[in-house]
Design a protein around this motif. Sequence first.
Motif, mmCIF file in Angstrom:
data_model
loop_
_atom_site.group_PDB
_atom_site.id
_atom_site.type_symbol
_atom_site.label_atom_id
_atom_site.label_comp_id
_atom_site.label_asym_id
_atom_site.label_seq_id
_atom_site.Cartn_x
_atom_site.Cartn_y
_atom_site.Cartn_z
ATOM 1 N N PHE A 1 55.260 -35.941 -18.229
ATOM 2 C CA PHE A 1 56.402 -35.086 -17.915
ATOM 3 C C PHE A 1 56.388 -33.827 -18.779
ATOM 4 O O PHE A 1 56.630 -32.714 -18.293
ATOM 5 N N ILE A 2 56.095 -33.983 -20.058
ATOM 6 C CA ILE A 2 56.023 -32.832 -20.965
ATOM 7 C C ILE A 2 54.907 -31.885 -20.530
ATOM 8 O O ILE A 2 55.067 -30.654 -20.561
ATOM 9 N N THR A 3 53.782 -32.438 -20.108
ATOM 10 C CA THR A 3 52.665 -31.611 -19.631
ATOM 11 C C THR A 3 53.079 -30.795 -18.411
ATOM 12 O O THR A 3 52.772 -29.602 -18.310
ATOM 13 N N GLY A 4 53.785 -31.438 -17.483
ATOM 14 C CA GLY A 4 54.242 -30.721 -16.295
ATOM 15 C C GLY A 4 55.224 -29.608 -16.630
ATOM 16 O O GLY A 4 55.137 -28.501 -16.091
ATOM 17 N N ILE A 5 56.173 -29.887 -17.532
ATOM 18 C CA ILE A 5 57.131 -28.865 -17.955
ATOM 19 C C ILE A 5 56.407 -27.690 -18.612
ATOM 20 O O ILE A 5 56.719 -26.516 -18.366
ATOM 21 N N TYR A 6 55.416 -28.000 -19.437
ATOM 22 C CA TYR A 6 54.634 -26.960 -20.113
ATOM 23 C C TYR A 6 53.948 -26.041 -19.098
ATOM 24 O O TYR A 6 53.966 -24.812 -19.229
ATOM 25 N N LEU A 7 53.359 -26.649 -18.074
ATOM 26 C CA LEU A 7 52.653 -25.849 -17.064
ATOM 27 C C LEU A 7 53.620 -25.036 -16.217
ATOM 28 O O LEU A 7 53.286 -23.931 -15.785
ATOM 29 N N VAL A 8 54.818 -25.573 -15.966
ATOM 30 C CA VAL A 8 55.817 -24.810 -15.208
ATOM 31 C C VAL A 8 56.262 -23.578 -15.999
ATOM 32 O O VAL A 8 56.377 -22.467 -15.465
ATOM 33 N N ILE A 9 56.490 -23.779 -17.303
ATOM 34 C CA ILE A 9 57.003 -22.679 -18.135
ATOM 35 C C ILE A 9 55.937 -21.617 -18.391
ATOM 36 O O ILE A 9 56.164 -20.420 -18.207
ATOM 37 N N PHE A 10 54.736 -22.057 -18.794
ATOM 38 C CA PHE A 10 53.724 -21.106 -19.232
ATOM 39 C C PHE A 10 52.687 -20.771 -18.162
ATOM 40 O O PHE A 10 51.994 -19.760 -18.279
ATOM 41 N N GLY A 11 52.575 -21.618 -17.147
ATOM 42 C CA GLY A 11 51.563 -21.366 -16.121
ATOM 43 C C GLY A 11 52.066 -20.511 -14.974
ATOM 44 O O GLY A 11 51.288 -20.120 -14.103
ATOM 45 N N SER A 12 53.350 -20.200 -14.943
ATOM 46 C CA SER A 12 53.929 -19.453 -13.823
ATOM 47 C C SER A 12 53.988 -17.952 -14.071
ATOM 48 O O SER A 12 54.498 -17.209 -13.244
ATOM 49 N N MET B 1 51.351 -17.563 -9.780
ATOM 50 C CA MET B 1 52.638 -18.167 -10.093
ATOM 51 C C MET B 1 53.046 -19.162 -9.013
ATOM 52 O O MET B 1 53.500 -20.276 -9.304
ATOM 53 N N LEU B 2 52.849 -18.788 -7.732
ATOM 54 C CA LEU B 2 53.191 -19.687 -6.628
ATOM 55 C C LEU B 2 52.317 -20.940 -6.663
ATOM 56 O O LEU B 2 52.797 -22.051 -6.411
ATOM 57 N N LEU B 3 51.032 -20.770 -6.990
ATOM 58 C CA LEU B 3 50.131 -21.920 -7.094
ATOM 59 C C LEU B 3 50.586 -22.855 -8.210
ATOM 60 O O LEU B 3 50.577 -24.077 -8.058
ATOM 61 N N ALA B 4 50.979 -22.264 -9.349
ATOM 62 C CA ALA B 4 51.437 -23.072 -10.476
ATOM 63 C C ALA B 4 52.720 -23.822 -10.117
ATOM 64 O O ALA B 4 52.890 -24.993 -10.484
ATOM 65 N N VAL B 5 53.626 -23.167 -9.390
ATOM 66 C CA VAL B 5 54.882 -23.812 -8.982
ATOM 67 C C VAL B 5 54.601 -24.982 -8.041
ATOM 68 O O VAL B 5 55.129 -26.087 -8.226
ATOM 69 N N TYR B 6 53.766 -24.745 -7.025
ATOM 70 C CA TYR B 6 53.448 -25.817 -6.077
ATOM 71 C C TYR B 6 52.759 -26.978 -6.790
ATOM 72 O O TYR B 6 53.117 -28.154 -6.590
ATOM 73 N N SER B 7 51.768 -26.665 -7.620
ATOM 74 C CA SER B 7 51.006 -27.706 -8.298
ATOM 75 C C SER B 7 51.888 -28.518 -9.239
ATOM 76 O O SER B 7 51.839 -29.754 -9.249
ATOM 77 N N SER B 8 52.717 -27.836 -10.028
ATOM 78 C CA SER B 8 53.568 -28.537 -10.990
ATOM 79 C C SER B 8 54.615 -29.400 -10.291
ATOM 80 O O SER B 8 54.854 -30.552 -10.684
ATOM 81 N N CYS B 9 55.231 -28.869 -9.240
ATOM 82 C CA CYS B 9 56.244 -29.648 -8.510
ATOM 83 C C CYS B 9 55.614 -30.807 -7.752
ATOM 84 O O CYS B 9 56.224 -31.883 -7.629
ATOM 85 N N SER B 10 54.400 -30.602 -7.240
ATOM 86 C CA SER B 10 53.679 -31.716 -6.618
ATOM 87 C C SER B 10 53.424 -32.817 -7.644
ATOM 88 O O SER B 10 53.544 -34.010 -7.345
ATOM 89 N N PHE B 11 53.116 -32.401 -8.863
ATOM 90 C CA PHE B 11 52.895 -33.353 -9.945
ATOM 91 C C PHE B 11 54.166 -34.144 -10.261
ATOM 92 O O PHE B 11 54.141 -35.370 -10.408
ATOM 93 N N PHE B 12 55.307 -33.438 -10.361
ATOM 94 C CA PHE B 12 56.567 -34.131 -10.640
ATOM 95 C C PHE B 12 56.933 -35.075 -9.491
ATOM 96 O O PHE B 12 57.483 -36.163 -9.725
ATOM 97 N N GLY B 13 56.639 -34.672 -8.258
ATOM 98 C CA GLY B 13 56.878 -35.559 -7.128
ATOM 99 C C GLY B 13 56.055 -36.827 -7.229
ATOM 100 O O GLY B 13 56.545 -37.933 -6.946
ATOM 101 N N ARG B 14 54.815 -36.691 -7.657
ATOM 102 C CA ARG B 14 53.953 -37.866 -7.818
ATOM 103 C C ARG B 14 54.458 -38.768 -8.943
ATOM 104 O O ARG B 14 54.391 -39.998 -8.849
ATOM 105 N N LEU B 15 54.938 -38.140 -10.024
ATOM 106 C CA LEU B 15 55.517 -38.949 -11.105
ATOM 107 C C LEU B 15 56.742 -39.712 -10.630
ATOM 108 O O LEU B 15 56.937 -40.884 -10.971
ATOM 109 N N LEU B 16 57.583 -39.053 -9.841
ATOM 110 C CA LEU B 16 58.801 -39.702 -9.348
ATOM 111 C C LEU B 16 58.497 -40.884 -8.441
ATOM 112 O O LEU B 16 59.353 -41.766 -8.263
ATOM 113 N N SER B 17 57.294 -40.932 -7.872
ATOM 114 C CA SER B 17 56.949 -42.060 -6.999
ATOM 115 C C SER B 17 56.883 -43.377 -7.759
ATOM 116 O O SER B 17 56.864 -44.448 -7.150
#
Length: 579
Positions: A231-242, A386-402
């Motif tokens: 989760f921390i990795t995903g948040i990091y990529l959302v903040i700095f990868g976008s 930025m759009l790629l980072a948003v899609y990738s990070s949110c896809s990651f959070f969706g997978r975690l939520l599974s």
Amino acid sequence: MERSPTTTTEQQGRRRGAGWRRWAVLVATVWIQAVTGTNFDFSAYSSALKASLGVSQEALNYLATASDLGKALGWSSGLALIHLPLPAVLLLSAASGLAAYALQYALILDYLHLPYPLVFLICLVAGCSICWFNTVCFVLCIRSFSSSNRPLALSLSISFNGLSAAFYTLFANALSPFSPSVYLLLNAIVPLVVSLVALPAILLCHPHDGHLHVVPKHDKRIFLGLYLLAFITGIYLVIFGSFNTTNSTAWVVLTGAMVLLTLPLIIPASSSCSHVDTHDPEPTVQLNHEDSRKPLLLNSDHSTESNAMMQKTVEHPMQDCCLGTVLEKGRMLVLCEEHSAKKLIQCVDFWLYYIAYFCGATVGLVYSNNLGQIAQSFHRESQLTMLLAVYSSCSFFGRLLSALPDFLHRKVSFARTGWLAAALVPMPMAFFLMWKLHDVNTLVAGTALIGLSSGFIFAAAVSVTSELFGPNSIGMNHNILITNIPLGSLLYGQIAALVYDANGLKMSVIDNRNGMVDTMVVCMGPKCYSTTFFVWGCITFLGLVSSIILFLRTRTAYSAAGGQQVVNTLAKFRLDRTP
């Protein structure tokens, strides 16, 4: 009969060794998955590939379809595992990916000139290599973890596959932020390097680690730690990868991401020092490793026992109406009942599941393939990363939520098919919003919702397939299910391409290879994808309806299975308390 101290010490040593190996293998699969979702960055270089080949949007869509078509060849990875060891299959996957993406890299830089059919075949091989990587990670998790923890291991590993585009964006920003071809170079080299780094841990994988007894609370704590790090990795990529950054800052951000990716290594180290023999062992499901030709099969005795325990179910008769007929006719009464291919295609619930996937997650995948042209048509090429980072990070959070159903199964009694239906709700909302509103904020929000929804479905599908149609048949049945991906990629991509070309203008471009003038269609403005968003919104709404019907038809089976688990738990408790 008392056990000798020597025997006890040996058993403790074996348990510690098995614990260390299991977590080392899981970390290795996380690394592999994090860099092998190479199909998710297709939109980053698709425009450059289109210009290099001088083809239409429709022809470019066929290349994206070719990459997805590789998933339909997933059976080939299972065939390879019958005759080859896992490390060999892993290295073959890396080698085929290296060859496929290296040829595309040479093509986009005009070092090579290939006919379009051969480029199509190269994209097919690239897609097939991704499927092989996924199969290797899937088998490693199955062999290393007991049945109670296996879904958590699979969900965690699959989740990191959704971060691939974000990681490659960080690499590209650090190396050459304005060169689309760098993505192809990274797609070729990085999976091979990571596979070689992860190889020692994979060689440690013991075929019988899934047989060993572990403490449930001990494993759950470790998984919670791993999911927290994820989760921390995903948040990091959302903040700095976008955000677009300077070259020096990009290297700092990339280094931080690599550090986060290596932090899970502390789990194998701490696990090797922990004591796992202080509680009663957990009953586990043994894998059928005695037959090397069936690496994915569970013990058939367990399957028979599970089915026998869940045969007694309660039917709730409904009123004689159209809705009652839809919900009752041929409904599933037992979970984990094995389905052959013939029985599968005759099952109404399978086709409801197939439509939900086909009209849900697959649309999200096609949307990600078209992000390059969507950003271009909205005059937002500079924000593509930025759009790629948003899609990738949110896809990651969706997978975690599974993984939520597995963490909350004792507190929240809800069918996994119900979670699947809930995950599909945001997708039609996102497409209809982007159809009505054409500003960049809506585009970013819609991309996030689509990534979140499709990521959940991608990760949850393995467990849903196993529960509905049997764990022994999951290898075959899941490959049948994902045949919808190339079909959807072709159909939905064709819809987008026809709308794009119909609203675009022909432009003349000079082919640098031969100096000839070619024509290509370029579309600018909201009209390029507005109709497509509306059509995709209607399609995903159909997928939502199908998933709701599937949930209503299967909830009785899930309730019966949950009730049987409670009975078994109470029986075991009473047996343990008997003097």
